[in-house]
Scaffold this active site. Structure first.
Site, PDB file in Angstrom:
ATOM      1  N   SER A 188       0.802  -1.231   0.000  1.00  0.00           N
ATOM      2  CA  SER A 188       0.000   0.000   0.000  1.00  0.00           C
ATOM      3  C   SER A 188       0.829   1.273   0.000  1.00  0.00           C
ATOM      4  CB  SER A 188      -0.971   0.015   1.184  1.00  0.00           C
ATOM      5  OG  SER A 188      -0.378  -0.515   2.319  1.00  0.00           O
ATOM      6  N   THR A 244      -1.566   3.008   4.202  1.00  0.00           N
ATOM      7  CA  THR A 244      -0.826   4.266   4.188  1.00  0.00           C
ATOM      8  C   THR A 244      -0.021   4.496   5.469  1.00  0.00           C
ATOM      9  OG1 THR A 244      -2.647   5.198   2.957  1.00  0.00           O
ATOM     10  CG2 THR A 244      -1.229   6.765   4.090  1.00  0.00           C
ATOM     11  N   THR A 283       1.578   7.019   0.291  1.00  0.00           N
ATOM     12  CA  THR A 283       0.702   5.886  -0.014  1.00  0.00           C
ATOM     13  C   THR A 283       0.680   5.584  -1.507  1.00  0.00           C
ATOM     14  OG1 THR A 283      -1.555   5.050   0.356  1.00  0.00           O
ATOM     15  CG2 THR A 283      -1.373   7.307  -0.411  1.00  0.00           C
ATOM     16  N   ARG A 285      -7.082   8.987  -9.721  1.00  0.00           N
ATOM     17  CA  ARG A 285      -7.740   9.189  -8.423  1.00  0.00           C
ATOM     18  C   ARG A 285      -6.701   9.543  -7.358  1.00  0.00           C
ATOM     19  NH1 ARG A 285      -7.109   7.010  -3.018  1.00  0.00           N
ATOM     20  NH2 ARG A 285      -9.093   7.226  -1.942  1.00  0.00           N
ATOM     21  N   THR A 318      -5.434   7.688   8.004  1.00  0.00           N
ATOM     22  CA  THR A 318      -5.398   6.554   7.084  1.00  0.00           C
ATOM     23  C   THR A 318      -6.826   6.073   6.907  1.00  0.00           C
ATOM     24  OG1 THR A 318      -4.442   4.367   6.691  1.00  0.00           O
ATOM     25  CG2 THR A 318      -4.940   4.910   8.973  1.00  0.00           C
ATOM     26  N   GLY A 319      -7.061   5.379   5.807  1.00  0.00           N
ATOM     27  CA  GLY A 319      -8.409   4.885   5.545  1.00  0.00           C
ATOM     28  C   GLY A 319      -8.972   5.496   4.278  1.00  0.00           C
TER      29      GLY A 319
END
Ligand code: ASP
Length: 336
Positions: free
Chosen positions: A82, A196, A214, A224, A247-248
């Protein structure tokens, strides 16, 4: 006294230590002696990144150098799917990286959708220090990197290619479904999931800096960009107050200017933990019923060396390193 002794004993061990919610909360009362440095990162496996940052901090170096060198560890790790080299590609098979950095004086640098460069964080720092701008994207970011001595590399590893090919069989474009599957993709042999890296550091001079890097959401649309390279969303530092990183699911973090929200809450007196919780609650109230299944986690530090975290769901971990505690891993509290 009893509680203090317990925590200190936990901190003195040599291996990674997992502290559950209760201990983590106790630790959030100055994690380090006044004037001593600390570094905190999203996700447990980033104890390795913290160790690299610690080499800088423990020898009196700058928080800015610590976070840059720290996050370069997962960027160069082919097993980390990631971040950086080995990161999962977009749906066209292209590895596109997002990074940003912020120092104690409000200087910022960011690159978005950068391809072929293993260490986007170094390019972000160069944007900050060598240009009159704060963000470079895509082809322009690549041109800038190449002009400044970076080498073009293929960042798609055999493993990432294999996982992408597997995804291509169905090619289902559902970012939430992708997130669910990423957990399986990222856990070959039952390894811990992670994402990330956002890293915050406080140095011996009391200065704070942060970095976030990330490969973003796997199999995303080409172009994106999530929250991670967006100052105020994925990262924010105010040297007078503290710093936060996220993060997320980036789309949700951007919607509430997440990291800036956390820092503002600390400015008005909240602890790092309370401030992270406020941001998660804000997200939930803004998107009532629409963030089911998603994960978002924040970590924060303040000027006093207190640390805290909060997530939307269970499963978010973070890693801390201080003068008395090595390789500490904590489980974040969560809202739902
Ligand atoms: N925040 C990142 C993004 O949305 C991804 C992650 O942390 O999982 O691109």
């Amino acid at each position: 006294m009893k509680r203090r002794k317990f925590i200190t004993q936990s901190l003195l061990g040599s291996g990674a230590i997992l502290l559950a919610t209760k201990q983590a909360r106790a630790l959030a009362s100055p994690a380090a002696e006044a004037g001593s440095p600390l570094v905190i990162s999203t996700w447990a496996p980033n104890v390795k990144a913290n160790a690299k940052a610690w080499e800088v901090l423990s020898t009196g170096g700058r928080a800015l150098d610590a976070v840059e060198r720290g996050v370069m560890v997962p960027e160069a790790d082919p097993e980390d799917t990631s971040v950086g080299y080995g990161g999962l590609p977009d749906r066209d098979g292209r590895v596109t990286l997002d990074s940003c950095i912020m120092d104690e004086a409000g200087n910022i640098g960011s690159v978005m959708c950068l391809e072929h460069i293993m260490h986007p964080i170094r390019v972000a720092r160069m944007v900050m220090e060598k240009t009159p701008h704060v963000i470079l994207v895509g082809e322009g970011a690549l041109q800038f990197a190449l002009a400044n001595g970076f080498q073009k590399q293929d960042l798609l590893t055999e493993n990432s290619r294999r996982i992408w090919k597997q995804w291509l069989q169905e090619s289902k474009y559902d970012p939430m479904d992708t997130l669910k599957h990423m957990k399986e993709y990222k856990a070959p042999g039952g390894k811990e999931n992670h994402d990330t890296i956002g890293m915050l550091a406080l140095d011996r001079n009391g200065n704070i800096s942060g970095a976030c890097t990330t490969s973003g959401m796997a199999f995303k649309m080409h172009g994106r960009v999530g929250d991670s390279p967006v100052i105020g969303a994925g990262l924010y530092v105010d040297n007078a107050v503290g710093a936060a990183t996220a993060t997320g699911v980036g789309e949700e973090v951007i919607r509430i200017c997440g990291s800036h929200t956390v820092v503002e809450a600390m400015r008005y007196g909240k602890t790092p933990r309370e401030a992270c919780k406020i941001a998660v609650e804000r997200m939930l109230s803004l998107r009532r019923g629409k963030i089911e299944g998603k994960q978002i986690g924040f970590i924060a530090i303040n000027k006093k060396g207190e640390v805290g975290a909060f997530a939307l769901q269970s499963g978010f971990t973070y890693a801390l390193r201080t003068a008395v505690g090595k390789d500490i891993v904590m489980e974040s509290e969560f809202l739902i």
